[in-house]
Design a protein around this motif. Structure first.
Motif, PDB file in Angstrom:
ATOM      1  N   GLN A 199      88.526  20.339 -68.785  1.00 25.35           N
ATOM      2  CA  GLN A 199      87.280  19.752 -69.301  1.00 25.35           C
ATOM      3  C   GLN A 199      86.732  20.613 -70.442  1.00 25.35           C
ATOM      4  OE1 GLN A 199      86.097  16.811 -68.227  1.00 25.35           O
ATOM      5  NE2 GLN A 199      84.442  16.831 -69.713  1.00 25.35           N
ATOM      6  N   TYR A 208      91.585  13.394 -61.263  1.00 24.59           N
ATOM      7  CA  TYR A 208      91.119  14.789 -61.190  1.00 24.59           C
ATOM      8  C   TYR A 208      91.412  15.521 -62.503  1.00 24.59           C
ATOM      9  CZ  TYR A 208      90.974  19.728 -59.893  1.00 24.59           C
ATOM     10  OH  TYR A 208      90.704  21.062 -59.845  1.00 24.59           O
ATOM     11  N   ARG A 209      90.467  16.331 -62.901  1.00 20.74           N
ATOM     12  CA  ARG A 209      90.602  17.161 -64.103  1.00 20.74           C
ATOM     13  C   ARG A 209      90.027  18.537 -63.769  1.00 20.74           C
ATOM     14  NH1 ARG A 209      87.213  14.418 -68.521  1.00 20.74           N
ATOM     15  NH2 ARG A 209      88.899  12.904 -68.392  1.00 20.74           N
ATOM     16  N   THR A 210      90.765  19.582 -64.101  1.00 22.87           N
ATOM     17  CA  THR A 210      90.245  20.932 -63.852  1.00 22.87           C
ATOM     18  C   THR A 210      89.092  21.220 -64.812  1.00 22.87           C
ATOM     19  OG1 THR A 210      91.709  21.979 -65.441  1.00 22.87           O
ATOM     20  CG2 THR A 210      92.543  21.763 -63.171  1.00 22.87           C
ATOM     21  N   GLN A 211      88.230  22.145 -64.421  1.00 27.77           N
ATOM     22  CA  GLN A 211      87.140  22.548 -65.323  1.00 27.77           C
ATOM     23  C   GLN A 211      87.718  23.167 -66.594  1.00 27.77           C
ATOM     24  OE1 GLN A 211      83.713  21.938 -64.782  1.00 27.77           O
ATOM     25  NE2 GLN A 211      83.747  22.387 -66.972  1.00 27.77           N
ATOM     26  N   THR A 259      85.936  16.586 -62.504  1.00 25.21           N
ATOM     27  CA  THR A 259      86.192  17.904 -61.906  1.00 25.21           C
ATOM     28  C   THR A 259      85.834  17.911 -60.416  1.00 25.21           C
ATOM     29  OG1 THR A 259      84.007  18.835 -62.403  1.00 25.21           O
ATOM     30  CG2 THR A 259      85.706  19.039 -64.117  1.00 25.21           C
TER      31      THR A 259
END
Ligand SMILES: [Zn+2]
Length: 165
Positions: free
Chosen positions: A51, A45-48, A77
């Motif tokens: 990103q 998982y990567r937050t916007q 995301t």
């Protein structure tokens, strides 16, 4: 087992994926490690926000800096991607074992470590037990006519035999 800590770390990162794909991810990681194909998952998982920051790298006029991502719209995301770096074996070994789970490797040249979970089938619902099936069929029978009634009567007969009734 060698790389037991890496396995635990990879499995922990799986908890950040969308719940309906976590089973496929976990099974895939464990299958690979059991086969001696060790690999490191650096990110799921990567937050916007993250990103957006990554997208600036290589695009902000710093000499020699190269882009690290090609898009603002990453499936990381959406909790549907994992970046995987082989320790032993090859990326292709991981791909071969990912495919049966519906885990894809969509950007082999643009983004080699990147695997996605968009095509993973959700887990099947638990089977309905015969007694519940019988109750449903008997309820449906009250309004059934013609062919439907005949089908339901056969189903009820079969379920009763199965249940020893
Ligand atoms: Zn990725």
């Amino acid at each position: 087992m060698p790389y037991a800590d890496t396995l635990q770390d990879n499995l922990a990162k799986g908890q950040e994926l969308r719940p309906d794909v976590q089973g496929a991810y976990t099974a895939w990681v464990q299958e690979c490690f059991a086969a001696g194909l060790y690999f490191r998952v650096t990110e799921t998982y990567r937050t916007q926000e993250r990103q957006n920051e990554l997208y600036k790298v290589g695009r902000r006029g710093i000499a020699g800096e190269q882009p690290v991502t090609w898009t603002l719209y990453s499936n990381h995301t959406l909790r549907l991607a994992a970046d995987c770096y082989p320790i032993t074996g090859t990326l292709n070994d991981l791909i071969v074992r990912a495919t049966p789970y519906g885990i894809t490797h969509p950007l082999p040249t643009l983004d080699p470590p990147h695997f996605e979970f968009l095509n993973v089938k959700p887990p099947a619902p638990p089977p309905v037990d015969p007694q519940t099936q019988l109750t449903w069929a008997q309820n449906a029978l009250r309004w059934a006519v013609g062919l439907r009634r005949a089908v339901l009567l056969r189903m009820i007969d079969r379920l009763k035999k199965l249940l020893g009734q």
